[in-house]
Scaffold this active site. Structure first.
Site, PDB file in Angstrom:
ATOM      1  N   LYS A  13      41.412  26.847  37.983  1.00  0.00           N
ATOM      2  CA  LYS A  13      40.462  26.720  36.872  1.00  0.00           C
ATOM      3  C   LYS A  13      41.177  26.872  35.522  1.00  0.00           C
ATOM      4  CE  LYS A  13      37.943  30.217  38.336  1.00  0.00           C
ATOM      5  NZ  LYS A  13      38.708  30.646  39.520  1.00  0.00           N
ATOM      6  N   ARG A  88      29.025  33.311  38.013  1.00  0.00           N
ATOM      7  CA  ARG A  88      29.610  33.696  39.299  1.00  0.00           C
ATOM      8  C   ARG A  88      28.571  34.157  40.297  1.00  0.00           C
ATOM      9  NH1 ARG A  88      35.118  34.545  37.125  1.00  0.00           N
ATOM     10  NH2 ARG A  88      36.350  34.976  38.964  1.00  0.00           N
ATOM     11  N   ARG A 125      51.781  33.722  41.672  1.00  0.00           N
ATOM     12  CA  ARG A 125      51.459  33.512  40.249  1.00  0.00           C
ATOM     13  C   ARG A 125      52.164  34.555  39.374  1.00  0.00           C
ATOM     14  NH1 ARG A 125      45.441  33.164  38.253  1.00  0.00           N
ATOM     15  NH2 ARG A 125      45.257  35.129  39.382  1.00  0.00           N
ATOM     16  N   ARG A 158      49.439  39.710  37.739  1.00  0.00           N
ATOM     17  CA  ARG A 158      48.149  40.257  37.329  1.00  0.00           C
ATOM     18  C   ARG A 158      47.817  41.422  38.243  1.00  0.00           C
ATOM     19  NH1 ARG A 158      43.654  35.634  36.347  1.00  0.00           N
ATOM     20  NH2 ARG A 158      42.491  36.880  37.831  1.00  0.00           N
ATOM     21  N   ARG A 169      38.361  39.349  46.234  1.00  0.00           N
ATOM     22  CA  ARG A 169      37.959  38.262  45.316  1.00  0.00           C
ATOM     23  C   ARG A 169      37.548  37.010  46.099  1.00  0.00           C
ATOM     24  NH1 ARG A 169      43.294  38.026  42.232  1.00  0.00           N
ATOM     25  NH2 ARG A 169      42.444  36.256  41.089  1.00  0.00           N
TER      26      ARG A 169
HETATM   27  P1  AP5 Z   1      45.080  29.373  37.994  1.00  0.00           P
HETATM   28  O1  AP5 Z   1      44.927  28.146  37.172  1.00  0.00           O
HETATM   29  O2  AP5 Z   1      45.497  30.623  37.323  1.00  0.00           O
HETATM   30  O3  AP5 Z   1      43.767  29.599  38.898  1.00  0.00           O
HETATM   31  P2  AP5 Z   1      42.338  30.216  38.536  1.00  0.00           P
HETATM   32  O4  AP5 Z   1      41.331  29.420  39.288  1.00  0.00           O
HETATM   33  O5  AP5 Z   1      42.188  30.316  37.054  1.00  0.00           O
HETATM   34  O6  AP5 Z   1      42.488  31.619  39.230  1.00  0.00           O
HETATM   35  P3  AP5 Z   1      42.079  33.085  38.728  1.00  0.00           P
HETATM   36  O7  AP5 Z   1      42.817  34.051  39.584  1.00  0.00           O
HETATM   37  O8  AP5 Z   1      42.226  33.207  37.240  1.00  0.00           O
HETATM   38  O9  AP5 Z   1      40.556  33.082  39.110  1.00  0.00           O
HETATM   39  P4  AP5 Z   1      39.614  34.281  39.220  1.00  0.00           P
HETATM   40  O10 AP5 Z   1      38.303  33.608  39.281  1.00  0.00           O
HETATM   41  O11 AP5 Z   1      39.945  35.210  40.321  1.00  0.00           O
HETATM   42  O12 AP5 Z   1      39.936  35.139  37.906  1.00  0.00           O
HETATM   43  P5  AP5 Z   1      39.229  35.315  36.497  1.00  0.00           P
HETATM   44  O13 AP5 Z   1      40.265  35.588  35.503  1.00  0.00           O
HETATM   45  O14 AP5 Z   1      38.261  34.246  36.247  1.00  0.00           O
HETATM   46  O15 AP5 Z   1      46.133  29.014  39.175  1.00  0.00           O
HETATM   47  C1  AP5 Z   1      46.510  29.997  40.125  1.00  0.00           C
HETATM   48  C2  AP5 Z   1      47.991  29.800  40.509  1.00  0.00           C
HETATM   49  O16 AP5 Z   1      48.123  28.541  41.173  1.00  0.00           O
HETATM   50  C3  AP5 Z   1      48.951  29.748  39.314  1.00  0.00           C
HETATM   51  O17 AP5 Z   1      50.154  30.358  39.679  1.00  0.00           O
HETATM   52  C4  AP5 Z   1      49.150  28.257  39.061  1.00  0.00           C
HETATM   53  O18 AP5 Z   1      50.426  27.999  38.503  1.00  0.00           O
HETATM   54  C5  AP5 Z   1      49.028  27.681  40.480  1.00  0.00           C
HETATM   55  N1  AP5 Z   1      48.444  26.341  40.514  1.00  0.00           N
HETATM   56  C6  AP5 Z   1      47.453  25.828  39.740  1.00  0.00           C
HETATM   57  N2  AP5 Z   1      47.168  24.560  40.077  1.00  0.00           N
HETATM   58  C7  AP5 Z   1      47.992  24.243  41.103  1.00  0.00           C
HETATM   59  C8  AP5 Z   1      48.181  23.070  41.913  1.00  0.00           C
HETATM   60  N3  AP5 Z   1      47.444  21.945  41.711  1.00  0.00           N
HETATM   61  N4  AP5 Z   1      49.115  23.111  42.885  1.00  0.00           N
HETATM   62  C9  AP5 Z   1      49.856  24.232  43.105  1.00  0.00           C
HETATM   63  N5  AP5 Z   1      49.747  25.376  42.380  1.00  0.00           N
HETATM   64  C10 AP5 Z   1      48.812  25.387  41.388  1.00  0.00           C
HETATM   65  O19 AP5 Z   1      38.382  36.661  36.763  1.00  0.00           O
HETATM   66  C11 AP5 Z   1      39.074  37.868  36.975  1.00  0.00           C
HETATM   67  C12 AP5 Z   1      38.072  38.991  37.192  1.00  0.00           C
HETATM   68  O20 AP5 Z   1      37.274  39.169  35.999  1.00  0.00           O
HETATM   69  C13 AP5 Z   1      37.043  38.780  38.319  1.00  0.00           C
HETATM   70  O21 AP5 Z   1      37.567  39.105  39.587  1.00  0.00           O
HETATM   71  C14 AP5 Z   1      35.925  39.726  37.858  1.00  0.00           C
HETATM   72  O22 AP5 Z   1      36.266  41.050  38.129  1.00  0.00           O
HETATM   73  C15 AP5 Z   1      35.932  39.531  36.350  1.00  0.00           C
HETATM   74  N6  AP5 Z   1      35.028  38.436  35.931  1.00  0.00           N
HETATM   75  C16 AP5 Z   1      35.367  37.272  35.313  1.00  0.00           C
HETATM   76  N7  AP5 Z   1      34.297  36.505  35.097  1.00  0.00           N
HETATM   77  C17 AP5 Z   1      33.238  37.209  35.596  1.00  0.00           C
HETATM   78  C18 AP5 Z   1      31.849  36.931  35.712  1.00  0.00           C
HETATM   79  N8  AP5 Z   1      31.321  35.769  35.250  1.00  0.00           N
HETATM   80  N9  AP5 Z   1      31.068  37.878  36.280  1.00  0.00           N
HETATM   81  C19 AP5 Z   1      31.565  39.047  36.739  1.00  0.00           C
HETATM   82  N10 AP5 Z   1      32.872  39.366  36.674  1.00  0.00           N
HETATM   83  C20 AP5 Z   1      33.700  38.456  36.114  1.00  0.00           C
HETATM   84 MG    MG Z   2      41.932  31.910  35.709  1.00  0.00          MG
END
Ligand code: AP5
Ligand code: MG
Length: 213
Positions: A13, A88, A125, A158, A169
């Protein structure tokens, strides 16, 4: 106008939202990034959210809606906002709909990636402690190991990318977030993109899906 970008942790994402923002002029709004900024700055929100995030659980809906409203308030309503990580759960999807007069959801796109690949993406990552840019030790390595290509900041893991929190997660996505897909299917705005393959090919499919092609 809102485009919801959804997908499991590690689905890409953030990677795709950065590309779309740079190339298509969308405004990226990542609730995870917003929360991490609060944690780093030691704000009240950061103190409430930090430990919950580290465990891989969801932060409260009330807090998230507060953050969403604050962040949306800084973006002109004429712009298209890419929402990375919100909603979410169903309650958050309904809360977002209360803003539909000024921020209607035009599309909700799922980046679909199998669980085994998600685990290897998250364990490899590395993120920049200064600018937040994301790399992968094998798939998207930085030019110099441990150093950010964009700002020369130090790369690290992270706190929620440890195996225990990753498992939580991924389960939270399946049980709590996946039901929003039907919510958007029923509204006729749902689209799905295969999130495997190189980021450029994912980008092409995603960009077309958002534009409804
Ligand atoms: P990346 O692009 O970083 O993936 P991502 O989908 O953004 O993954 P996240 O870990 O950020 O998602 P998340 O939903 O767990 O975390 P968030 O920060 O939103 O890519 C991942 C890896 O893959 C990287 O190394 C990249 O280089 C690689 N990659 C990318 N594309 C690729 C490809 N095509 N091929 C190969 N490799 C690739 O949320 C974190 C926390 O915040 C949550 O757990 C929760 O506690 C809280 N939170 C956030 N939003 C909410 C909400 N709405 N409600 C409640 N809690 C929330
Ligand atoms: Mg992300």
């Amino acid at each position: 106008m809102i485009v919801v970008l959804t997908g499991a942790p590690g689905a890409g994402k953030g990677t795709q939202a950065d590309l779309l923002a740079a190339r298509e002029g969308y405004r990226k709004l990542s609730t995870g990034d917003a929360l991490r900024k609060h944690v780093k700055a030691g704000t009240e929100i950061g103190r409430l959210a930090g430990a919950v995030m580290e465990r891989g659980e969801l932060v409260s809906d009330d807090l998230l809606f507060r953050i969403l409203s604050e962040e949306l308030g800084t973006i002109p309503t004429s712009e298209t906002v890419l929402l990375d990580g919100y909603p979410r759960n169903l309650a958050q999807a309904e809360a977002l709909d209360t803003l539909k007069a000024s921020h209607p959801v035009r599309a909700a796109v799922l980046l679909d990636v199998p669980r085994s690949e998600l685990v290897s993406r998250l364990s490899g990552r590395r993120v920049c402690g200064s600018c937040g840019a994301s790399f992968h030790v094998k798939e998207q390595p930085p030019r110099v190991e441990g150093i950010c290509d964009k700002c020369s900041g130090k790369l690290g893991q992270r706190p929620d990318d440890n195996p225990g929190s990753v498992a939580v997660r991924l389960d939270v996505f399946e049980k709590t977030t996946r039901p929003i897909l039907d919510y958007y299917r029923n509204k006729g705005v749902f689209r799905e993109v295969v999130g495997t393959g190189d980021p450029e090919s994912v980008y092409r499919q995603l960009n077309s899906a958002i534009k409804g092609k």
